[in-house]
Design a protein around this motif. Structure first.
Motif, PDB file in Angstrom:
ATOM      1  N   LYS A  56       0.913  -1.152  -0.007  1.00  0.00           N
ATOM      2  CA  LYS A  56      -0.170   0.005   0.044  1.00  0.00           C
ATOM      3  C   LYS A  56       0.795   1.286  -0.062  1.00  0.00           C
ATOM      4  O   LYS A  56       0.656   2.177  -0.689  1.00  0.00           O
ATOM      5  N   GLU A  57       1.626   1.088   0.828  1.00  0.00           N
ATOM      6  CA  GLU A  57       2.779   2.505   1.024  1.00  0.00           C
ATOM      7  C   GLU A  57       3.610   2.665  -0.276  1.00  0.00           C
ATOM      8  O   GLU A  57       3.647   3.604  -0.917  1.00  0.00           O
ATOM      9  N   LEU A  60       1.476   4.310  -3.266  1.00  0.00           N
ATOM     10  CA  LEU A  60       1.226   5.913  -2.811  1.00  0.00           C
ATOM     11  C   LEU A  60       2.336   6.322  -3.142  1.00  0.00           C
ATOM     12  O   LEU A  60       2.223   7.491  -4.019  1.00  0.00           O
ATOM     13  N   SER A  64       2.448   8.958  -6.358  1.00  0.00           N
ATOM     14  CA  SER A  64       2.794  10.146  -6.219  1.00  0.00           C
ATOM     15  C   SER A  64       4.083  10.733  -7.126  1.00  0.00           C
ATOM     16  O   SER A  64       4.255  12.035  -7.827  1.00  0.00           O
ATOM     17  N   TRP A  88      -6.224   1.494  -1.047  1.00  0.00           N
ATOM     18  CA  TRP A  88      -6.382   2.879  -1.117  1.00  0.00           C
ATOM     19  C   TRP A  88      -7.763   3.324  -1.677  1.00  0.00           C
ATOM     20  O   TRP A  88      -8.142   2.698  -2.541  1.00  0.00           O
ATOM     21  N   THR A  89      -8.424   4.469  -1.178  1.00  0.00           N
ATOM     22  CA  THR A  89      -9.756   4.909  -1.802  1.00  0.00           C
ATOM     23  C   THR A  89      -9.421   5.773  -2.746  1.00  0.00           C
ATOM     24  O   THR A  89      -8.257   6.439  -2.884  1.00  0.00           O
ATOM     25  N   GLU A  91     -11.023   8.846  -2.629  1.00  0.00           N
ATOM     26  CA  GLU A  91     -10.748  10.117  -1.902  1.00  0.00           C
ATOM     27  C   GLU A  91      -9.285  10.223  -1.536  1.00  0.00           C
ATOM     28  O   GLU A  91      -8.670  11.295  -1.778  1.00  0.00           O
ATOM     29  N   GLU A  92      -8.723   9.051  -1.206  1.00  0.00           N
ATOM     30  CA  GLU A  92      -7.226   9.268  -0.571  1.00  0.00           C
ATOM     31  C   GLU A  92      -6.385   9.377  -1.737  1.00  0.00           C
ATOM     32  O   GLU A  92      -5.450  10.320  -1.775  1.00  0.00           O
ATOM     33  N   GLU A  95      -6.649  13.013  -2.801  1.00  0.00           N
ATOM     34  CA  GLU A  95      -6.280  14.063  -1.792  1.00  0.00           C
ATOM     35  C   GLU A  95      -4.579  13.926  -1.986  1.00  0.00           C
ATOM     36  O   GLU A  95      -4.087  15.041  -1.815  1.00  0.00           O
ATOM     37  N   THR A  96      -4.163  12.800  -2.519  1.00  0.00           N
ATOM     38  CA  THR A  96      -2.628  12.654  -2.624  1.00  0.00           C
ATOM     39  C   THR A  96      -2.086  13.534  -3.913  1.00  0.00           C
ATOM     40  O   THR A  96      -1.241  14.237  -3.715  1.00  0.00           O
ATOM     41  N   GLN A  99      -2.163  17.038  -3.098  1.00  0.00           N
ATOM     42  CA  GLN A  99      -0.888  17.532  -2.236  1.00  0.00           C
ATOM     43  C   GLN A  99       0.221  17.630  -2.981  1.00  0.00           C
ATOM     44  O   GLN A  99       0.985  18.425  -2.558  1.00  0.00           O
TER      45      GLN A  99
END
Length: 124
Positions: A56-57, A60, A64, A88-89, A91-92, A95-96, A99
Motif C-alpha cells: 500500500k505504501e 502511494l 505520487s 487506497w480509496t 478520496e485518498e 487527496e494525494t 498534495q
C-alpha cells in the motif's frame, strides 16, 4: 535467466496491478519482451517485495512520483489501478494528487486528477 525473480515478479505484478499489469506485459511482448522481463524482474521481483514498506505504501509513493514527474499518464493509470487494488480509496488518491500540487505544481496535479477520473470511470 533467473526464473525465481521472474516468478516472484509475476506474482507481485498480479497482486498489485492485476489485469492492468498483464496488459503492459502483453503490449511489450511483440516489440520489447526483454524489456518487459527486465522491468518485471527488477521492479516487481526485486524492489516491491523488499521489507520496510507495505504494498500500500509503495503504491502511494509510486503514484505520487509518477504524478510529480508528469508525462507518465499510461503508467500513472496502471498504478492508480494498483493503488485501488491494494486498499487506497478514491478520496485518498485524489487527496494525494492535491498534495503534490504544492511541490510539483498545479499542472502535474491536474493531469493526475484527470488520470484518476478516467481510471475511476473505467472501474465503475
Amino acid at each position: 535467466m533467473d526464473n525465481e525473480r521472474f516468478e516472484r515478479g509475476m506474482e507481485m505484478l498480479a497482486r498489485v496491478d492485476g489485469e492492468q499489469g498483464d496488459k503492459v506485459m502483453e503490449a511489450l511482448a511483440d516489440i520489447a519482451p526483454d524489456f518487459g522481463r527486465l522491468m518485471l524482474e527488477f521492479g516487481f521481483g526485486d524492489i516491491y517485495p523488499r521489507p520496510g514498506l507495505t504494498l500500500k505504501e509503495r503504491e502511494l509513493i509510486t503514484i505520487s512520483a509518477l504524478a510529480a514527474k508528469g508525462a507518465c499518464e499510461p503508467q500513472l493509470k496502471v498504478h492508480i489501478h494498483g493503488a485501488l487494488n491494494v486498499g487506497w480509496t478514491r478520496e485518498e488518491i485524489v487527496e494525494t494528487f492535491m498534495q503534490i500540487a504544492v511541490y510539483a505544481g498545479f499542472p502535474a496535479a491536474l493531469n493526475a486528477i484527470f488520470a484518476a477520473k478516467a481510471v475511476f470511470a473505467e472501474r465503475g
